[in-house]
Scaffold this motif. Structure first.
Motif, mmCIF file in Angstrom:
data_model
loop_
_atom_site.group_PDB
_atom_site.id
_atom_site.type_symbol
_atom_site.label_atom_id
_atom_site.label_comp_id
_atom_site.label_asym_id
_atom_site.label_seq_id
_atom_site.Cartn_x
_atom_site.Cartn_y
_atom_site.Cartn_z
ATOM 1 N N GLU A 62 -4.995 2.865 5.226
ATOM 2 C CA GLU A 62 -2.913 2.824 4.638
ATOM 3 C C GLU A 62 -2.903 3.982 4.463
ATOM 4 O OE1 GLU A 62 -0.280 0.623 5.271
ATOM 5 O OE2 GLU A 62 -1.396 0.589 6.920
ATOM 6 N N LYS A 63 -3.790 4.496 3.389
ATOM 7 C CA LYS A 63 -3.772 5.519 2.406
ATOM 8 C C LYS A 63 -4.400 6.602 2.994
ATOM 9 C CE LYS A 63 -6.790 7.806 -0.934
ATOM 10 N NZ LYS A 63 -8.304 8.006 -1.969
ATOM 11 N N ARG A 64 -4.373 7.372 4.733
ATOM 12 C CA ARG A 64 -4.496 8.243 5.427
ATOM 13 C C ARG A 64 -3.100 8.087 6.285
ATOM 14 N NH1 ARG A 64 -4.928 13.545 5.778
ATOM 15 N NH2 ARG A 64 -5.595 14.097 8.078
ATOM 16 N N LYS A 65 -2.335 7.173 6.672
ATOM 17 C CA LYS A 65 -0.949 7.108 7.191
ATOM 18 C C LYS A 65 0.084 7.851 5.720
ATOM 19 C CE LYS A 65 -1.269 2.865 9.830
ATOM 20 N NZ LYS A 65 -0.662 1.521 10.065
ATOM 21 N N LYS A 66 -0.286 7.272 4.485
ATOM 22 C CA LYS A 66 0.699 7.708 3.506
ATOM 23 C C LYS A 66 0.602 9.437 3.561
ATOM 24 C CE LYS A 66 0.821 3.879 0.490
ATOM 25 N NZ LYS A 66 0.439 2.842 -0.427
ATOM 26 N N SER A 67 -1.029 9.936 3.259
ATOM 27 C CA SER A 67 -1.204 10.993 3.638
ATOM 28 C C SER A 67 -0.212 12.083 4.392
ATOM 29 C CB SER A 67 -2.045 11.278 3.166
ATOM 30 O OG SER A 67 -2.579 13.020 3.581
ATOM 31 N N ILE A 68 -0.455 11.695 5.698
ATOM 32 C CA ILE A 68 0.257 12.080 6.610
ATOM 33 C C ILE A 68 1.512 12.412 6.785
ATOM 34 C CG2 ILE A 68 0.075 11.663 9.181
ATOM 35 C CD1 ILE A 68 -2.674 11.766 9.326
ATOM 36 N N GLU A 87 3.126 4.041 11.746
ATOM 37 C CA GLU A 87 3.214 2.465 10.624
ATOM 38 C C GLU A 87 2.970 1.289 11.985
ATOM 39 O OE1 GLU A 87 3.420 1.737 7.707
ATOM 40 O OE2 GLU A 87 3.748 3.456 7.279
ATOM 41 N N ARG A 88 2.879 2.479 12.457
ATOM 42 C CA ARG A 88 2.341 0.759 14.399
ATOM 43 C C ARG A 88 0.109 1.070 14.332
ATOM 44 N NH1 ARG A 88 7.279 1.211 16.890
ATOM 45 N NH2 ARG A 88 6.123 3.050 18.381
ATOM 46 N N THR A 89 -0.047 2.069 13.704
ATOM 47 C CA THR A 89 -1.116 2.809 14.371
ATOM 48 C C THR A 89 -2.277 1.681 13.887
ATOM 49 O OG1 THR A 89 -1.006 5.244 15.569
ATOM 50 C CG2 THR A 89 -2.905 4.800 14.307
ATOM 51 N N THR A 90 -3.222 1.558 14.309
ATOM 52 C CA THR A 90 -4.046 0.375 13.646
ATOM 53 C C THR A 90 -5.990 1.256 13.461
ATOM 54 O OG1 THR A 90 -4.524 -0.564 16.278
ATOM 55 C CG2 THR A 90 -3.083 -1.492 14.449
ATOM 56 N N ASN A 91 -6.093 2.460 14.412
ATOM 57 C CA ASN A 91 -7.273 3.142 14.200
ATOM 58 C C ASN A 91 -7.127 4.239 13.624
ATOM 59 O OD1 ASN A 91 -7.446 4.755 16.565
ATOM 60 N ND2 ASN A 91 -6.855 3.011 17.130
ATOM 61 N N LEU A 92 -8.270 4.964 13.019
ATOM 62 C CA LEU A 92 -8.342 6.758 12.538
ATOM 63 C C LEU A 92 -7.910 7.586 13.480
ATOM 64 C CD1 LEU A 92 -10.088 5.962 9.116
ATOM 65 C CD2 LEU A 92 -7.900 6.744 9.234
ATOM 66 N N THR A 93 -8.887 7.415 14.776
ATOM 67 C CA THR A 93 -8.672 7.991 15.739
ATOM 68 C C THR A 93 -7.364 8.914 16.141
ATOM 69 O OG1 THR A 93 -10.336 7.616 16.901
ATOM 70 C CG2 THR A 93 -9.767 8.844 18.048
ATOM 71 N N ASP A 94 -6.813 7.041 16.344
ATOM 72 C CA ASP A 94 -5.410 7.430 16.905
ATOM 73 C C ASP A 94 -4.355 7.952 16.342
ATOM 74 O OD1 ASP A 94 -5.948 6.152 19.367
ATOM 75 O OD2 ASP A 94 -5.161 4.296 18.957
#
Length: 705
Positions: A62-68, A87-94
């Motif tokens: 979630e922290k990485r999503k906000k940053s991106i 928002e739908r992504t559930t892993n860091l690689t994707d």
């Protein structure tokens, strides 16, 4: 967060939800597992740790999503579609794949081509509608792009970047790597004859499926590469992969298709394969780390829960040849009474003086047991001690020295023994380990105890976190005598930590021993939450309330009092009274807060209050006729102690300098999935010698039932 955890953990929703709530209330894992079973649905520590790990994983995501999202928004490129995909992504690689097209890049060939006005040409090629692409390319020549070929080359660089940024193509290559990647090695010729390289000679020319490469072998290969002895390559069928990528992009024949094919090849060789093969190797390394760390954690747990001798008067010896054997005498609480040095071995060989001194010390201090470190001169010292005709029956134990040197030079040791040198501190540590391995080993950084192979090659942060959790779980599983525990031991108690541990010891030193758990509340800065989390694990022997030496939490004292009253007896008469406890109608005490799991735990604890879950230490003796590897012969049956467990077997101390290996294939006649199901660290076993390689100093053993 709840849905994220439920998708990845096969656990009941209510259990996960309530565990998350307890964690939000700053409850510790040992406390939740032991005293909140009704709320968690009786989850154990492993399951709760899984929830904690997934919680942390979700928070990182979630922290990485906000940053991106913030970064893309600042570029003015954020759309509702992109935002929804993130928002739908559930892993860091994707997630990183989605961000790739927007990531700020250093100067690239594609960026240069764009500046030279070649992006429209790239789009024309990708449309695959032009038959004569060279004529079209001529229109894009200029001062920076002097020829048609340079224009086409620049366009291909842009197309290569587009190919590199397509998530479906990256996923395709990842799948190929996951299934078919082969790791191959080649020796660095200049290092081939290096003495240090010889232990890696099996990998001078090696290849195997990466996903089948076991943890220990991959870590060994990576160490060999890090030390410069070999080079590593990751390979798959490139032609097959390129064909599959082309099938996604090329829908025609002709000039455009030819240019796209060239761009795909460039993207694959220059961008995609180097990055994704490295990503695959990193993922394999991470998996190998996790496997190795799991083994380390199991080994450490077994070591920490090793058999204690208990409160005995101990004479401990740190053996040595030239510098002599350091001898210390400890009282029942592990306090140092006397230290000395004896020289029974060459070069001084003062056997008579050593015997006289040991005899005098054992008599003067009423010694009940002797602990001998298992390092240099251990066997010789054991043989010498066994020659002494003691007046009383004194048990002799060989004790692991792993990490003792780390302790003896540590700040903790200096504070405990400011007026003694490292040799005295090391001998004291050996003696205390016999009395209580857990209480002594917690003073040493868990990574320094030596609980597996390749400890320095795995992720050090992950290793530390895992081993610290093991120490915490072991300390709380055994419980702590608050009136004798050291600061390091107390700091691992649920809810306590280093600062409160210091406050407890200071308060104890200033006010004397705690006489009840309620006294703990008087410790400065130890509030209600810390008391709730830690009280059940802090024990008081011979206190005012007999329950204070049990694992029954103070919040349930009233319940136990009612049980005793209903039986018509006192609490003290209920403890250990199997007959009375069997007659307790547990259903009568069930409430919304206290269910059957807690009641069963309480009854079990009342049956054997204060019982140490660990087995008592047992005397062990090596075969006295075996001194060196040269004395070994195939077929011999020998006593041994398991001193290391790995994924491929276990190592056993059979009384010579070199430990022997029981390979997994020699642990059982059936398939061995987990070595720990057959042997435990420090377990005393009987082994059969299968093969002795004196030149390579290798001993192959078999477990005898």
């Amino acid at each position: 967060m709840l849905n994220f955890i439920l998708k990845q953990a096969n656990l009941p929703e209510t259990s996960v939800k309530n565990t998350l709530a307890l964690l939000a209330e700053d409850c510790t894992i040992p406390f939740i597992a032991r005293y909140r079973k009704e709320r968690t649905g009786n989850l154990d520590e492993v399951q709760i740790e899984q929830i904690v790990a997934l919680k942390e994983q979700f928070e990182t995501l979630e922290k990485r999503k906000k940053s991106i999202i913030k970064a893309i928004k600042e570029q003015g490129e954020l759309t509702s579609d992109i935002s929804a995909k993130i928002e739908r992504t559930t892993n860091l690689t994707d997630l990183e794949d989605l961000y790739l097209p927007f990531k700020k890049k250093r100067k690239t060939k594609a960026e240069t081509a764009r500046k030279n006005g070649l992006e429209p040409l790239a789009k024309i090629i990708m449309s695959q509608n032009e038959r004569d692409i060279e004529s079209v390319a001529h229109r894009y020549t200029n001062k920076e792009v002097p020829t048609q070929e340079s224009a086409l080359e620049g366009a291909r660089h842009i197309i290569a970047e587009w190919v590199n940024e397509r998530t479906d193509i990256r996923t395709l290559i990842r799948k190929q790597l996951d299934r078919f990647a082969v790791i191959s090695t080649k020796v660095v010729k200049a290092k081939k004859d290096d003495e240090k390289a010889q232990k890696f000679r099996d990998y001078f020319s090696w290849d195997e499926s990466l996903h089948r490469c076991p943890s220990h072998r991959l870590l060994a290969i990576l160490r060999a590469e890090n030390e410069g002895f070999i080079r590593i390559k990751i390979e798959i069928d490139n032609e097959r992969t390129l064909e599959r990528i082309a099938s996604k992009l090329i829908r025609s024949k002709g000039d455009c298709a030819e240019q796209i094919e060239l761009a795909i090849s460039d993207a694959y060789k220059r961008l995609l394969f180097p990055a994704l093969s490295n990503e695959t190797l990193v993922a394999a390394k991470k998996k190998a780390d996790e496997t190795a760390i799991t083994i380390f954690a199991k080994n450490l747990k077994q070591l920490l829960l090793g058999s204690p001798l208990g409160e005995k008067r101990i004479l401990a010896i740190d053996p040595g040849f030239r510098t002599g054997c350091k001898v210390v005498c400890l009282d029942k609480q592990g306090a140092l009474l006397h230290n000395d040095t004896i020289f029974p071995h060459p070069p001084k060989s003062d056997l008579t003086g050593a015997i006289n001194k040991i005899s005098a010390l054992t008599e003067k201090h009423n010694i009940e047991a002797i602990a001998i470190g298992n390092g240099t001169a251990s066997r010789e010292t054991e043989a010498f001690i066994k020659k002494i005709p003691f007046k009383n029956d004194i048990a002799i134990f060989i004790v692991s020295e792993a990490g003792a040197s780390i302790y003896s030079a540590s700040k903790i040791a200096r504070e405990e023994f400011p007026n003694h040198d490292v040799t005295v501190r090391g001998a004291v540590s050996i003696g205390r380990r016999l009395a209580d391995p857990l209480a002594e080993l917690v003073k040493i950084d868990a990574k320094s105890i030596g609980v597996g192979q390749y400890q320095h090659d795995v992720d050090q942060s992950q290793l530390k976190n895992s081993l610290d959790r093991v120490v915490e779980n072991c300390v709380n599983a055994v419980g702590v005598n608050i009136n004798t525990a050291s600061v390091p031991l107390l700091s691992y108690v649920s809810g306590i930590g280093p600062k409160l541990a210091e406050n407890i010891v200071t308060y104890r030193d200033e006010n004397g021993a705690f006489t009840s758990r309620n006294d703990i509340k008087k410790v400065p800065r130890l509030g209600a939450k810390a008391f709730e989390q830690g009280a059940g694990f802090l024990k008081i022997r011979n206190g005012k309330n007999p329950l204070d030496n049990s694992s029954v939490h103070p919040e349930r004292y009233a319940l136990v009092k009612q049980m005793a009253k209903d039986q018509g007896i006192k609490i003290s008469e209920l403890l250990g009274n199997i007959k009375a406890l069997k007659n307790v109608p547990l259903n009568n005490y069930c409430t919304s807060e206290v269910g059957m799991p807690t009641l069963v735990d309480i009854i079990a604890e009342l049956q054997k209050p204060g019982l140490d879950i660990r087995e008592k230490a047992k005397v062990f003796s090596f075969n006295q006729s075996i001194k060196t590897i040269e004395d070994l012969k195939s077929g011999m049956l020998l006593p041994g102690i398991v001193n290391n467990i790995t994924a491929f077997g276990c190592f056993v101390d059979i009384g010579v300098k070199e430990s022997g290996l029981i390979h997994v294939s020699n642990l059982s006649d059936t398939f061995v999935k987990d070595v720990n199901e057959y042997v435990q660290l420090q377990q005393q076993i009987t082994v059969k010698v299968l093969e002795v390689d004196i030149a390579r100093k290798r001993i192959q053993l078999k477990l005898e039932k």
